[in-house]
Design a protein around this motif. Structure first.
Motif, PDB file in Angstrom:
ATOM      1  N   PHE A  27       3.913  -5.512  -3.427  1.00  0.00           N
ATOM      2  CA  PHE A  27       3.799  -6.867  -3.970  1.00  0.00           C
ATOM      3  C   PHE A  27       2.797  -6.933  -5.115  1.00  0.00           C
ATOM      4  N   PHE A  28       1.628  -6.345  -4.923  1.00  0.00           N
ATOM      5  CA  PHE A  28       0.556  -6.508  -5.903  1.00  0.00           C
ATOM      6  C   PHE A  28       0.693  -5.572  -7.107  1.00  0.00           C
ATOM      7  N   ALA A  29       1.218  -4.367  -6.913  1.00  0.00           N
ATOM      8  CA  ALA A  29       1.250  -3.387  -8.002  1.00  0.00           C
ATOM      9  C   ALA A  29       2.161  -3.808  -9.145  1.00  0.00           C
ATOM     10  N   VAL A  30       3.232  -4.545  -8.849  1.00  0.00           N
ATOM     11  CA  VAL A  30       4.183  -4.921  -9.903  1.00  0.00           C
ATOM     12  C   VAL A  30       3.778  -6.209 -10.612  1.00  0.00           C
ATOM     13  N   ALA A  40      -4.272  -4.042  -5.348  1.00  0.00           N
ATOM     14  CA  ALA A  40      -3.385  -2.892  -5.136  1.00  0.00           C
ATOM     15  C   ALA A  40      -4.198  -1.611  -4.982  1.00  0.00           C
ATOM     16  N   LEU A  41      -5.232  -1.437  -5.794  1.00  0.00           N
ATOM     17  CA  LEU A  41      -6.049  -0.229  -5.704  1.00  0.00           C
ATOM     18  C   LEU A  41      -6.835  -0.206  -4.393  1.00  0.00           C
ATOM     19  N   THR A  42      -7.319  -1.370  -3.960  1.00  0.00           N
ATOM     20  CA  THR A  42      -8.010  -1.457  -2.678  1.00  0.00           C
ATOM     21  C   THR A  42      -7.083  -1.032  -1.536  1.00  0.00           C
ATOM     22  N   LEU A  43      -5.829  -1.492  -1.572  1.00  0.00           N
ATOM     23  CA  LEU A  43      -4.847  -1.111  -0.562  1.00  0.00           C
ATOM     24  C   LEU A  43      -4.555   0.384  -0.608  1.00  0.00           C
ATOM     25  N   LEU A  44      -4.503   0.939  -1.808  1.00  0.00           N
ATOM     26  CA  LEU A  44      -4.249   2.373  -1.945  1.00  0.00           C
ATOM     27  C   LEU A  44      -5.373   3.183  -1.309  1.00  0.00           C
TER      28      LEU A  44
END
Length: 251
Positions: A27-30, A40-44
């Motif tokens: 959801f966040f990366a796009v 997105a980076l935090t989730l990664l």
């Protein structure tokens, strides 16, 4: 209906957590804002932490091989669609090969990136990713969204074999389920016996009911307490009778 899932062993619990993280990162990366890409980076980094603490790759390989053998045994079954069976076997073969092709440890491409690891370390501190702490990261967040999206895709892509394996295993687990209709009496449900051994429980209740389930289970008994949303302590229960669906899933 709202579905609540309860994993009954540590392996399934980890797979569900990773599935949730991958869905969120999708959801966040796009999206295009710096805040989205920071999330997105935090989730990664969370995905990296989980995959670093387990034998995830070998567990997935073993489970995929087990499911392949089960599916192969169904080839002569007239009740099984040959086309669907072949598609599943091809998906498993592709996921298996992708996992074998992962070089070294999962996420090593991130650990070898000193810049990313410095950001990860600072993110472990509340408010530690401010621009005065990480000016290089602040610069990256100000670049064009296309640049950030390209970088995120590059960092996420090596995790895709893991994700593909997880998707196949969880899909087969959920599709294995046996569903039963039950009634919670004054917010309580109990079931004794081991006739419904499972790796995952899926509970569906009406989304208009103002309560949430608290589930405890082992090989001897299953207990579900439905807690009212406004409960101030755990001894409270939703004091009405209502029906719900309970699915037992097992690999």
């Amino acid at each position: 209906m709202i579905c609540y899932e309860l994993p009954l062993n540590e392996k399934i619990r980890m797979l569900l957590r990773l599935e949730d993280l991958f869905n969120k990162i999708d959801f966040f990366a796009v999206r295009e804002t710096a805040f989205d890409h920071h999330t997105a980076l935090t989730l990664l980094f969370e995905i990296l932490d989980i995959t670093s603490r387990s034998d995830l790759k070998s567990d997935l390989l073993q489970e995929l091989d087990k499911q392949r053998a089960i599916l192969e045994s169904l080839r002569q079954n007239p009740q099984v669609s040959e086309a669907v069976l072949e598609r599943l076997l091809l998906d498993i073969k592709s996921a298996f090969r992708g996992l074998l092709d992962i070089p070294g440890r999962i996420g090593s491409h991130l650990r070898d990136n000193e810049w990313l690891m410095n950001i990860k370390q600072r993110m472990g501190i509340p408010g530690g990713a401010c621009e005065f702490d990480l000016p290089g990261y602040h610069y990256w967040l100000q670049t064009r969204s296309e640049v950030r999206q390209t970088d995120l895709e590059k960092w996420i892509e090596p995790f895709m074999p893991i994700r593909n394996g997880i998707d196949i295993v969880l899909n087969m687990l959920r599709n294995s389920g046996k569903t039963f209709n039950h009634v919670a009496t004054q917010g309580l449900f109990q079931q004794a016996g081991s006739e419904h051994q499972a790796h995952l429980l899926r509970l569906h209740i009406d989304d208009n009911l103002p309560c949430v389930p608290e589930i405890s289970a082992n090989k001897y008994a299953l207990n579900i307490r439905f807690l009212p949303l406004e409960a101030t302590h755990k001894t409270s229960v939703y004091e009405e009778d209502f029906s719900f669906e309970l699915t037992f899933c097992r690999l």
